[in-house]
Write a protein that holds these residues in place. Sequence first.
Motif, PDB file in Angstrom:
ATOM      1  N   ALA A  27       0.831  -1.207   0.000  1.00 40.52           N
ATOM      2  CA  ALA A  27       0.000   0.000   0.000  1.00 40.52           C
ATOM      3  C   ALA A  27       0.863   1.254   0.000  1.00 40.52           C
ATOM      4  CB  ALA A  27      -0.928   0.000   1.212  1.00 40.52           C
ATOM      5  N   GLY A  31       0.852   3.766  -3.078  1.00 43.42           N
ATOM      6  CA  GLY A  31       0.475   5.142  -2.789  1.00 43.42           C
ATOM      7  C   GLY A  31       1.531   6.106  -3.276  1.00 43.42           C
ATOM      8  N   TYR A  36      -3.258   7.564  -3.878  1.00 38.68           N
ATOM      9  CA  TYR A  36      -4.216   6.851  -3.031  1.00 38.68           C
ATOM     10  C   TYR A  36      -5.431   6.348  -3.810  1.00 38.68           C
ATOM     11  CZ  TYR A  36      -7.761   6.033   0.531  1.00 38.68           C
ATOM     12  OH  TYR A  36      -8.748   5.468   1.295  1.00 38.68           O
ATOM     13  N   THR A  39      -4.636   3.316  -5.679  1.00 41.32           N
ATOM     14  CA  THR A  39      -4.293   2.231  -4.771  1.00 41.32           C
ATOM     15  C   THR A  39      -5.539   1.576  -4.188  1.00 41.32           C
ATOM     16  OG1 THR A  39      -2.223   3.365  -4.216  1.00 41.32           O
ATOM     17  CG2 THR A  39      -2.923   1.629  -2.713  1.00 41.32           C
ATOM     18  N   MET A 165      -4.299   0.409   5.734  1.00 44.58           N
ATOM     19  CA  MET A 165      -3.779   0.581   4.369  1.00 44.58           C
ATOM     20  C   MET A 165      -3.922   2.021   3.910  1.00 44.58           C
ATOM     21  SD  MET A 165      -4.571  -2.815   2.084  1.00 44.58           S
ATOM     22  CE  MET A 165      -6.328  -2.868   2.411  1.00 44.58           C
ATOM     23  N   THR A 166      -5.004   2.673   4.326  1.00 39.45           N
ATOM     24  CA  THR A 166      -5.188   4.091   3.989  1.00 39.45           C
ATOM     25  C   THR A 166      -4.072   4.930   4.601  1.00 39.45           C
ATOM     26  OG1 THR A 166      -7.592   3.943   3.746  1.00 39.45           O
ATOM     27  CG2 THR A 166      -6.687   6.099   4.317  1.00 39.45           C
ATOM     28  N   TYR A 168      -1.021   3.944   5.330  1.00 44.21           N
ATOM     29  CA  TYR A 168       0.217   3.671   4.601  1.00 44.21           C
ATOM     30  C   TYR A 168       0.194   4.288   3.203  1.00 44.21           C
ATOM     31  CZ  TYR A 168       2.341   0.443   7.967  1.00 44.21           C
ATOM     32  OH  TYR A 168       2.945  -0.089   9.076  1.00 44.21           O
ATOM     33  N   ALA A 169      -0.936   4.152   2.505  1.00 39.33           N
ATOM     34  CA  ALA A 169      -1.029   4.658   1.133  1.00 39.33           C
ATOM     35  C   ALA A 169      -0.948   6.186   1.089  1.00 39.33           C
ATOM     36  CB  ALA A 169      -2.313   4.179   0.466  1.00 39.33           C
ATOM     37  N   THR A 170      -1.642   6.848   2.019  1.00 42.80           N
ATOM     38  CA  THR A 170      -1.582   8.307   2.054  1.00 42.80           C
ATOM     39  C   THR A 170      -0.193   8.783   2.478  1.00 42.80           C
ATOM     40  OG1 THR A 170      -2.550   8.243   4.288  1.00 42.80           O
ATOM     41  CG2 THR A 170      -4.039   8.674   2.450  1.00 42.80           C
ATOM     42  N   LYS A 173       1.749   8.655  -0.655  1.00 44.66           N
ATOM     43  CA  LYS A 173       1.377   9.788  -1.508  1.00 44.66           C
ATOM     44  C   LYS A 173       2.018  11.074  -1.009  1.00 44.66           C
ATOM     45  CE  LYS A 173      -2.641  12.254  -3.368  1.00 44.66           C
ATOM     46  NZ  LYS A 173      -4.124  12.336  -3.382  1.00 44.66           N
TER      47      LYS A 173
END
Length: 206
Positions: A27, A31, A36, A39, A165-166, A168-170, A173
Motif C-alpha cells: 500500500a 500510494g 491513493y 491504490t 492501508m489508507t 500507509y497509502a496516504t 502519496k
Amino acid sequence: MDWATLSIFIPTFFFVSITPGMCMTLALTMGMSIGYRRTLWMMIGELLGVAAVSLAAILGIAAIMLKYPEIFIVFKAVGASYLFYLGIQMWRSKGKLAISSEVEDAPEHNDWDLVVQGFVTAIANPKGWAFMISLLPPFIDQSKPMFSQVSIMLAIILLSEFVCMTIYATGGKGLKRTLGNANNVRTMNRIAGTLMCGVGVWLFVG
C-alpha cells in the motif's frame, strides 16, 4: 459478541493490521507510485483476500491448505515473481506503476490487475494465515449464533485493514509530493521499486 470480547478483539486486530507487513508495504509503495485513489483498487483485492483467509480459518478450510503446502507454493511463486518484476520495472523508471515526471506522461493502469495483485498478496501470505488461524478461533463462542459472530469479526477485521492501508497509502502519496519533483523522480522510482522487490522476496521466502 459481548462488549468484553469486543474490547479485546478490536485493539488486537488493529495492532495486527497496523504492524508493517507485505500488504501494508505494498500500500505504501503503490500510494507513492500511483496515488491513493488508484491504490484503492489494490486495497479492494487485498480486503477480498483477507476476508477469504478469515472465513477459511473460521470454517476449517485452513487445515486443508496447511496439509497441502503445494497450494501455498504456487500462489507464492506466481505472486512473488510478478511483484519482483514490477519492482524491477519501477526501479528502471519503466512500466505502468513507475512515477512519471510529467502528469501527461502518466500511463493508465488496469484496475483489474491492481485488484488481482492485492488479492494474491493477501491469499499467498502465510503469516496472514497463521494470524487468522491462531487468533480467530479463541474469539468464537460456540453457544452463540455463528453467522452474527463471523459477520461482526469480518467487519472489524476489514475495517482495520482498510484504515491501516489508507494510513500507509496516504503516507506514500505524501512522500511523493515531498520528493516528487523532476530531479527526484528517478530516486522515487528506485525507492518504490526496491520496496516492491522486497515485498516479492518477502512473499516468496515468508
